[in-house]
Structures are given as structure tokens and as C-alpha cells.
Design a protein around this motif. Structure first.
Motif, PDB file in Angstrom:
ATOM      1  N   ASP A   1       0.870  -1.170   0.000  1.00 31.58           N
ATOM      2  CA  ASP A   1       0.000   0.000   0.000  1.00 31.58           C
ATOM      3  C   ASP A   1       0.909   1.223   0.000  1.00 31.58           C
ATOM      4  O   ASP A   1       1.325   1.701   1.054  1.00 31.58           O
ATOM      5  CB  ASP A   1      -0.914  -0.026   1.229  1.00 31.58           C
ATOM      6  CG  ASP A   1      -1.925   1.112   1.251  1.00 31.58           C
ATOM      7  OD1 ASP A   1      -1.725   2.125   0.542  1.00 31.58           O
ATOM      8  OD2 ASP A   1      -2.923   0.989   1.986  1.00 31.58           O
ATOM      9  N   GLU A   2       1.224   1.699  -1.189  1.00 30.52           N
ATOM     10  CA  GLU A   2       2.145   2.831  -1.313  1.00 30.52           C
ATOM     11  C   GLU A   2       1.603   4.082  -0.639  1.00 30.52           C
ATOM     12  O   GLU A   2       2.367   4.843  -0.039  1.00 30.52           O
ATOM     13  CB  GLU A   2       2.470   3.097  -2.778  1.00 30.52           C
ATOM     14  CG  GLU A   2       3.337   2.017  -3.386  1.00 30.52           C
ATOM     15  CD  GLU A   2       3.761   2.347  -4.803  1.00 30.52           C
ATOM     16  OE1 GLU A   2       4.415   3.396  -5.004  1.00 30.52           O
ATOM     17  OE2 GLU A   2       3.442   1.546  -5.706  1.00 30.52           O
ATOM     18  N   ALA A   3       0.292   4.326  -0.734  1.00 28.39           N
ATOM     19  CA  ALA A   3      -0.300   5.513  -0.126  1.00 28.39           C
ATOM     20  C   ALA A   3      -0.112   5.505   1.394  1.00 28.39           C
ATOM     21  O   ALA A   3       0.182   6.541   2.000  1.00 28.39           O
ATOM     22  CB  ALA A   3      -1.782   5.609  -0.478  1.00 28.39           C
ATOM     23  N   ALA A   4      -0.271   4.347   2.006  1.00 28.03           N
ATOM     24  CA  ALA A   4      -0.101   4.221   3.456  1.00 28.03           C
ATOM     25  C   ALA A   4       1.365   4.019   3.839  1.00 28.03           C
ATOM     26  O   ALA A   4       1.731   4.139   5.002  1.00 28.03           O
ATOM     27  CB  ALA A   4      -0.935   3.066   3.986  1.00 28.03           C
ATOM     28  N   GLY A   5       2.184   3.680   2.858  1.00 29.73           N
ATOM     29  CA  GLY A   5       3.600   3.446   3.136  1.00 29.73           C
ATOM     30  C   GLY A   5       3.860   2.138   3.848  1.00 29.73           C
ATOM     31  O   GLY A   5       4.778   2.041   4.669  1.00 29.73           O
ATOM     32  N   THR A   6       3.060   1.114   3.534  1.00 31.41           N
ATOM     33  CA  THR A   6       3.226  -0.173   4.204  1.00 31.41           C
ATOM     34  C   THR A   6       3.335  -1.310   3.191  1.00 31.41           C
ATOM     35  O   THR A   6       2.849  -1.204   2.066  1.00 31.41           O
ATOM     36  CB  THR A   6       2.042  -0.478   5.143  1.00 31.41           C
ATOM     37  OG1 THR A   6       0.835  -0.552   4.369  1.00 31.41           O
ATOM     38  CG2 THR A   6       1.913   0.573   6.227  1.00 31.41           C
TER      39      THR A   6
END
Length: 178
Positions: free
Chosen positions: A136-141
Motif C-alpha cells: 500500500d504505497e499511499a499508506a507506506g506499508t
């Protein structure tokens, strides 16, 4: 398998067909040397005749690990550093920069054991597997499942170092669950 020859695992007497690139072992020695756990002379001795781009029996990695960790001290922080050092060497001095351009690329490269099989090879039942299962690139995970024979702290260091090595990340936290 190396030239049709199986290797005997001295720890349990089983025949093995598993190998790792020399850079895995050289990264381990380098980390122990850089943090002054072993001398330059011992590092040179332990890494003699190891070519970073040649394949070696995986048992040789574990024999080296045993030699470096003898003495009964807690080596968890050193193993973390060794994993990070190995992957730094793989990225900067080895073929890693041809596979990945950034930290997220490193994570994607783990899909289907692609990254793992670039440095370890053999039957899955002996060497295990590594797979990116969530990103999840948006969440950075990201979530990676890593089932392999390497010590947990070494593995954590590999993932930390792999995301940091390209230089496009400011901070990384690696958590692990068994």
C-alpha cells in the motif's frame, strides 16, 4: 544442485541441493568486521576464496555463521547489521542495481521469491520462499512473507537494507512476526 553434486549438511547428515551467492557470506563477514567484532585479519581469512558472484553450498553460509557467532554472546543486533550489509553490497557492488531503482522496487522484487532466488537457490523445501503479499504505497506499508533458514534478525536486516540501499527512503521500520 551444483554440477550434479549434492552436499552433505553436517548439522543433520541430510543431502542438500541448496546454494547462496558468495555476496551473502561476504556481507556477513563485512558487517562483523565493520563493527569490530572480528579483526581485519580474521575477516580476510574468512572471506578468502569467496567470489561474490559464485554459488556456494548453503551449508557454507551456516558454517561461517557458526564461526562468527561462537562465544555465546547475543548477536541479534549484529545479524541485523549483517543482513543490511549483505543487501547493500548486493545493491551497490553486485547485480542489485540492475533489478531495482528504489525502495518500493525492492519490495516489488520480492514477489514470487524473485529477489530471494537471485541470491539463494534450491528446492523450496530446503531454502523456503519470500513473497510480497501486500503493498500500500499511499499508506507506506508492505507485508512480506519470508519463510527461509536464515536467522530472523539477519532477515530483518535484509529487508531494512534492501529498502534503504537505493537511497530514496528517509526512514524504514521492519517488524516481524513468527
Amino acid at each position: 544442485m551444483r554440477d550434479g553434486v549434492f552436499f552433505l549438511d553436517k548439522r543433520n547428515g541430510n543431502m542438500i541441493r541448496s546454494e547462496s551467492l558468495g555476496v551473502v557470506m561476504l556481507g556477513m563477514v563485512s558487517a562483523f568486521q565493520r563493527i569490530n567484532v572480528i579483526s581485519d585479519d580474521k575477516a580476510a581469512y574468512l572471506s578468502r576464496n569467496i567470489d561474490p558472484n559464485q554459488w556456494y553450498p548453503l551449508t557454507q553460509f551456516f558454517a561461517l555463521l557458526d564461526a562468527l557467532t561462537a562465544g555465546g554472546r547475543d548477536v541479534s543486533p549484529i545479524l541485523f547489521r549483517a543482513g543490511a550489509e549483505f543487501i547493500r553490497m548486493w545493491f551497490i557492488e553486485g547485480p542489485g542495481h540492475t533489478f531495482i531503482n528504489g525502495g518500493v522496487d525492492f519490495l516489488r522484487f520480492q514477489t514470487g521469491s524473485n529477489g530471494y532466488s537471485s541470491v539463494v537457490r534450491g528446492p523450496v523445501e530446503e531454502v523456503g520462499h519470500v513473497d510480497l503479499t501486500e503493498l500500500d504505497e499511499a499508506a507506506g506499508t508492505a507485508r512480506i512473507v519470508s519463510v527461509n533458514p536464515f536467522p530472523l534478525e539477519f532477515d530483518r536486516g535484509v529487508f531494512y537494507g534492501g529498502v534503504m540501499a537505493p537511497g530514496d527512503m528517509d526512514w524504514v521500520e521492519v517488524r516481524s512476526e513468527e
